[in-house]
Design an enzyme around this catalytic site. Structure first.
Site, mmCIF file in Angstrom:
data_model
loop_
_atom_site.group_PDB
_atom_site.id
_atom_site.type_symbol
_atom_site.label_atom_id
_atom_site.label_comp_id
_atom_site.label_asym_id
_atom_site.label_seq_id
_atom_site.Cartn_x
_atom_site.Cartn_y
_atom_site.Cartn_z
ATOM 1 N N ASP A 187 0.834 -1.193 0.000
ATOM 2 C CA ASP A 187 0.000 0.000 0.000
ATOM 3 C C ASP A 187 0.873 1.248 0.000
ATOM 4 O O ASP A 187 2.094 1.189 0.187
ATOM 5 C CB ASP A 187 -1.037 0.007 1.127
ATOM 6 C CG ASP A 187 -0.440 -0.017 2.511
ATOM 7 O OD1 ASP A 187 0.744 0.332 2.654
ATOM 8 O OD2 ASP A 187 -1.148 -0.366 3.461
ATOM 9 N N ILE A 188 0.246 2.374 -0.279
ATOM 10 C CA ILE A 188 0.950 3.641 -0.434
ATOM 11 C C ILE A 188 1.231 4.239 0.941
ATOM 12 O O ILE A 188 0.328 4.335 1.786
ATOM 13 C CB ILE A 188 0.115 4.620 -1.275
ATOM 14 C CG1 ILE A 188 -0.178 4.011 -2.656
ATOM 15 C CG2 ILE A 188 0.837 5.956 -1.428
ATOM 16 C CD1 ILE A 188 -1.149 4.822 -3.497
ATOM 17 N N GLU A 231 -6.016 2.280 -0.756
ATOM 18 C CA GLU A 231 -4.673 2.410 -1.310
ATOM 19 C C GLU A 231 -3.877 1.124 -1.156
ATOM 20 O O GLU A 231 -2.650 1.121 -1.195
ATOM 21 C CB GLU A 231 -3.924 3.572 -0.635
ATOM 22 C CG GLU A 231 -3.538 3.362 0.798
ATOM 23 C CD GLU A 231 -4.602 3.769 1.810
ATOM 24 O OE1 GLU A 231 -4.253 3.951 2.990
ATOM 25 O OE2 GLU A 231 -5.789 3.907 1.422
#
Length: 312
Positions: A187-188, A231
């Protein structure tokens, strides 16, 4: 209305008609090039609506993962029916299946070819297909609808719903064929800060760019890339062991870190934290592999972010 305005409206109308006609002609051309296909009308929820192009001279339907058209349903025999493509003609042959093959309600004698007509319905066990001939506009429309439902419009990745439906099939295929399968979850980093600093449109820009990077540069056609959450993403690497998966994960990390995310003239610094897990022989569900890879993501985050961690 002045004469000049009337002429302007007429020109704009002609432009609109031309554009619509041009788009329609493009669809006609695409349909003309479309191969014959089968669409699942009735079957397991994960398969309903799926389209299977008949692009090979011979395709076999069954519940063996080695079949061209694999349907995980016990009402099908392992090798249930064969489809033969000869030019524009397509025939179906029942391969001596337990629950038989029917075309438009009529029982097919085993091992006897039956030539199909457009819109014929083929029943194999409890699974019903619709046959669409070569060049069918309906086939193109069905494919477009299927892709829209299965793909996240922002990132181009498959949706979580499609992932939940497809993952058991991918795990079973790897198990049956004895092939390795690895999973990357990532994920970001600090995505909330990106949204706070650049607005949700800036966050959407990052998601769109990231999706394009992964789809175009990081995954093969045999791999499966999905957006699991806001995300959070997951990649299933078919036929790949942990070493290969770690290489892919590190390439993703470096590529994202060095990519220039320029939004409204400003650069957004984007990094990702990744976790990698290879399916163990004792693991029969995707959830088991995902849980280990997801824990490895948290290890990456707790270790400073922008790094790859492996789940032993």
């Amino acid at each position: 209305m002045s004469e000049n305005n009337k002429k302007y409206d007429e020109v704009e109308s002609e432009k609109t008609q031309f554009a619509s006609s041009d788009t329609f002609m493009g669809k006609i051309k695409d349909a003309t090039d479309a191969p014959p296909c089968l669409v699942v009308l009735i079957g397991p929820p994960a398969y309903t609506g799926k389209q299977y192009p008949l692009v090979h001279p011979e395709s076999i339907i069954g519940r063996s993962v080695e079949c061209t058209v694999f349907i995980d349903d016990r009402s099908l025999s392992r090798n249930h029916a064969r489809f033969m493509v000869m030019g524009n003609d397509v025939s179906v042959i029942d391969m001596g299946s337990t629950n038989k093959t029917f075309v438009n309600g009529n029982l097919l004698p085993a091992l006897t070819p039956h030539r199909l007509q457009n819109n014929d319905q083929i029943k194999t066990g409890n699974v019903v297909f619709k046959y669409l001939e070569r060049g069918s506009l309906e086939a193109m429309s069905s494919k477009e609808v299927q892709e829209k439902v299965a793909k996240d419009p922002l990132t181009g990745a498959y949706t979580k719903a499609d992932y939940l439906a497809r993952s058991p099939e991918l795990i079973k295929r790897a198990d049956t064929l004895g092939e390795p399968l690895s999973m990357i979850v990532f994920d970001i980093d600090h995505f909330k800060k990106i949204n706070d600093s650049h607005g949700h449109s800036g966050g959407d820009f990052v998601l769109r760019e990231l999706g394009a990077i992964i789809c175009n540069k990081m995954v093969r056609s045999i791999d499966y890339f999905a957006r699991y959450g806001g995300e959070e993403f997951v990649i299933m690497l078919m036929g790949s062991n942990s070493r290969q998966a770690l290489d892919v994960a590190e390439r993703i990390r470096q590529t994202v870190q060095t990519h220039e995310f320029i939004y409204e003239g400003k650069k957004i610094n984007v990094t990702v934290s990744l976790g990698v897990a290879e399916r163990g022989t004792f693991e029969k569900t995707w959830e088991q592999v995902f849980e280990r890879a997801d824990k490895a993501v948290y290890h990456s985050k707790n270790s400073g972010r922008n790094r790859v961690s492996f789940a032993p």
